[in-house]
Design a protein around this motif. Structure first.
Motif, PDB file in Angstrom:
ATOM      1  N   ARG A 198      34.120  40.333  42.219  1.00 11.58           N
ATOM      2  CA  ARG A 198      34.827  41.589  42.009  1.00 11.58           C
ATOM      3  C   ARG A 198      36.278  41.314  41.634  1.00 11.58           C
ATOM      4  NH1 ARG A 198      30.394  43.110  42.127  1.00 11.58           N
ATOM      5  NH2 ARG A 198      29.401  44.725  43.416  1.00 11.58           N
ATOM      6  N   LEU A 199      36.931  42.316  41.061  1.00  5.33           N
ATOM      7  CA  LEU A 199      38.353  42.189  40.763  1.00  5.33           C
ATOM      8  C   LEU A 199      39.141  41.867  42.024  1.00  5.33           C
ATOM      9  CD1 LEU A 199      39.296  45.053  38.262  1.00  5.33           C
ATOM     10  CD2 LEU A 199      39.702  42.628  37.957  1.00  5.33           C
ATOM     11  N   ASP A 240      46.531  42.838  41.841  1.00 10.95           N
ATOM     12  CA  ASP A 240      46.121  44.118  41.277  1.00 10.95           C
ATOM     13  C   ASP A 240      46.909  44.438  40.010  1.00 10.95           C
ATOM     14  OD1 ASP A 240      44.335  44.415  43.317  1.00 10.95           O
ATOM     15  OD2 ASP A 240      45.600  45.754  44.514  1.00 10.95           O
ATOM     16  N   LYS A 241      48.217  44.183  40.058  1.00  7.23           N
ATOM     17  CA  LYS A 241      49.082  44.479  38.909  1.00  7.23           C
ATOM     18  C   LYS A 241      48.742  43.581  37.729  1.00  7.23           C
ATOM     19  CE  LYS A 241      53.977  44.918  37.639  1.00  7.23           C
ATOM     20  NZ  LYS A 241      55.378  44.789  38.130  1.00  7.23           N
ATOM     21  N   ARG A 245      44.542  45.379  29.947  1.00  2.00           N
ATOM     22  CA  ARG A 245      45.196  46.082  28.832  1.00  2.00           C
ATOM     23  C   ARG A 245      45.375  45.158  27.636  1.00  2.00           C
ATOM     24  NH1 ARG A 245      48.110  48.711  33.132  1.00  2.00           N
ATOM     25  NH2 ARG A 245      49.703  47.074  33.142  1.00  2.00           N
ATOM     26  N   VAL A 246      45.858  43.947  27.903  1.00  2.00           N
ATOM     27  CA  VAL A 246      46.050  42.986  26.809  1.00  2.00           C
ATOM     28  C   VAL A 246      44.699  42.612  26.204  1.00  2.00           C
ATOM     29  CG1 VAL A 246      46.892  40.685  26.218  1.00  2.00           C
ATOM     30  CG2 VAL A 246      48.152  42.080  27.860  1.00  2.00           C
TER      31      VAL A 246
END
Length: 656
Positions: A77-78, A143-144, A151-152
């Motif tokens: 998981r993330l 998380d950030k 996004r990238v």
């Protein structure tokens, strides 16, 4: 497989597993990570490994792996990510998408996007590709960071025709093997470099459709009536359906249709396609369009799908600066320079204190935000207008800012003050409207497949689409492009920031082919001069806007890339020729000393042109070898001469 894994994971995996007693003695490692492998994409077939031996063993039975590693072996998981090692993109070739794409096509799309060369490309059984950029240093997951990575990753996927749904640092990709690896290099990229690329792309698209407001927006209502969009609505062939469906969904969204109505229209449109898409795929595309961050279709995609000219703009009332929430960064540049000049051209103190003293020139109650202040200083430093010196560390640090180029500083302020007047007087007359995007309209010209977008040839008229809209103002110039290079294009009327950004990207790629890092180009005067010379040679061959003989963006950029490579190859050859001439006049001790200095340079962490130093060392070795041969020949010849004389004297004595 094993060598690629070691390049990617480094010390995150071990050669063999630790025994429990060893773990109790040394503690559990916080640097190691688990790699998940899978036979397919189901949880039941997933297995976690932490040693290179285990990874090699399971590679015979498992098909997929995670390029990034986790701190748990039971949950992929993330939230369980530990290290991010690579930026990975899935270019899918299923359901007619990217049909016929080849490895050169992938490389071309990467080059066109301005991205660095990848580290690994794996071909999938469906003839798709998995493209990986290995990071120079792994990044600790958070998380950030995970969110920005996605996004990238999404933006890269959009630029190189990848799957924008297959994003996330936790995803599985195909295990590389000798059979499926179609490209491999030693290239590495820093995550910061990818973030800078992402930021530049965002700046490049400032004039795109992000000004659309939620719901209906004036200016988009006629988009579905344009001939180019109507042609797409007539149906498309296999290989275009997914892109066309998503593009049309955005068109309906921009025109003010709700999601349900748009889906109904696209189901009817799908009946005209050959073959038709599955209904569930149409539904997914509409959902993605309406819930994604894009608010209107890409004009470029509409041109590609229809083969017709297409562009659009949205007119929006321009607010006076004092009424805007955020001012343009160029305006803040002018205010920062005015503040420093009022203090004698030099100021010092903490950056926060300095920012707190700078106010808007039109609203004394409005101060420059600290983050904006840092960006402005960085831009002015990049343009060589300001110099920045920092002394001390932490809270006690003091920053000194000095104006080092008054000519550029005055030019920056005058351009900022004139920009608003130029836009309002030359473009909009006296109606205080500002063009935000490109407008639906113009003549629709049918094009043959693969043809370039060309305008009818006429005297003093460009023969291809210009580098910027003739209606809207040019896009802003990215701050990281050297001013000398910008001027070389600007002086020939190639003024659009998007075009300049792409041109500088071609220059960077040309230097990259010779092992020159991006930041070294702008920092080396000779390299900048070569870049400007490449622009001049390309303009001479491909024309310019000001002369009216411009041959089009793609033709210009490709020629610029080849010209830059040729100029740099000649430059390097001249450097070696001059070096050889110089060392030929040195003594043996001096020659040896030069070689030692070059070897010292080669060991340094940052070397501008490593290959040139290696070539120079090779020339020194050749010179030393040549001297040894000459000495040997001379000594041998002298020995033979002495031997002959002695034999002659002996013969004469014997004869007496």
């Amino acid at each position: 497989m094993l060598s690629v894994a070691k390049q990617l994971f480094k010390d995150q995996l071990t050669e063999k597993s630790k025994k429990q007693s060893k773990k109790q003695q040394t503690g559990y490692s916080k640097t190691l990570g688990w790699v998940f492998v899978s036979k397919d994409f189901t949880k039941e077939t997933t297995k976690a490994v932490r040693t290179y031996g285990s990874l090699f063993d399971v590679s015979k039975d498992y098909t997929y792996f995670t390029p990034n590693t986790f701190y748990r072996n039971d949950l992929r998981r993330l939230s369980t990510l530990r290290w991010i090692n690579a930026m990975s993109i899935d270019i899918d070739a299923k359901n007619g998408e990217n049909e016929g794409m080849t490895l050169p096509d992938v490389h071309e799309s990467i080059t066109q996007a301005g991205l660095p060369m990848p580290s690994l490309i794996v071909q999938t059984p469906s003839k798709g590709f998995h493209v990986h950029w290995f990071l120079e240093q792994p990044k600790r997951a958070s998380d950030k960071l995970n969110a920005h990575y996605s996004r990238v990753q999404t933006r890269i996927a959009e630029m190189i025709q990848g799957d924008t749904n297959a994003v996330g640092p936790e995803r599985l990709f195909r295990l590389p093997t000798d059979e499926n690896t179609v490209f491999q290099s030693q290239e590495r990229v820093s995550f910061d470099e990818l973030c800078e690329w992402f930021q530049l792309i965002q700046e490049q698209e400032q004039l795109d459709v992000h000004t659309y407001k939620k719901g209906f927006s004036k200016g988009y209502e006629s988009i579905l009536k344009h001939a180019a969009v109507k042609k797409i609505l007539e149906g498309v062939r296999k290989g275009q359906r997914d892109t066309a469906c998503y593009t049309l969904a955005l068109a309906y969204k921009a025109a003010g249709y709700d999601e349900k109505t748009a889906e109904e229209h696209l189901h009817n449109w799908n009946k005209k396609n050959t073959p038709q898409m599955r209904q569930i795929e149409v539904k997914r595309k509409v959902k993605s369009a309406y819930r994604g961050r894009f608010h209107a279709p890409s004009a470029q995609k509409i041109r590609e799908l229809s083969g017709m000219l297409f562009s659009y703009v949205i007119w929006e009332e321009a607010k006076p600066r004092e009424e805007r929430t955020y001012s343009h960064i160029e305006e803040w540049e002018s205010d920062v320079l005015a503040f420093i000049r009022s203090r004698g051209g030099k100021v010092s103190g903490s950056q926060r204190d300095l920012a707190d003293q700078i106010t808007s020139s039109v609203d004394a109650n409005k101060k420059i935000p600290y983050a904006t202040f840092k960006k402005v200083v960085a831009r002015l430093e990049e343009q060589e207008i300001l110099s920045k010196k920092v002394s001390g560390k932490g809270r006690g640090a003091s920053t000194e800012l000095t104006i080092v180029n008054e000519i550029k500083a005055h030019r920056t302020q005058s351009e900022t003050s004139n920009k608003t007047e130029e836009v309002s007087n030359e473009i909009n007359g006296f109606n205080s409207n500002t063009i935000k995007d490109t407008v639906v309209g113009g003549t629709a010209l049918p094009l043959s497949t693969g043809a370039s977008l060309a305008l009818p040839k006429a005297k003093l008229t460009p023969v291809s689409l210009p580098t910027y809209s003739t209606v809207s103002k040019p896009a802003p110039i990215p701050g990281n492009v050297p001013i000398a290079f910008v001027s070389a294009l600007y002086n020939r009327s190639l003024v659009d920031g998007r075009f300049i950004f792409r041109a500088w990207g071609k220059i960077q790629l040309a230097f990259k082919a010779f092992g020159i890092s991006y930041h070294s180009i702008a920092a080396t005067d000779d390299y900048l001069r070569l870049s400007v010379a490449a622009v001049a040679a390309t303009v001479e061959k491909k024309g310019s806007m000001i002369a009216g003989d411009f041959q089009g963006n793609e033709s210009f950029l490709k020629y610029l890339f080849g010209t830059m490579k040729g100029l740099f190859a000649n430059y390097r050859s001249d450097q070696i020729t001059q070096f050889v001439e110089a060392i030929e006049g040195l003594g043996d001790i001096q020659l040896s000393h030069v070689g030692m200095e070059l070897e010292g340079e080669l060991k340094a962490a940052s070397v501008v042109d490593r290959e040139l130093i290696v070539m120079k060392l090779a020339e020194i070795e050749r010179e030393q070898s040549a001297r040894q041969r000459r000495k040997h020949y001379h000594n041998h010849s002298a020995f033979d001469l002495n031997s002959s004389l002695n034999q002659f004297k002996l013969f004469m004595k014997t004869d007496d």
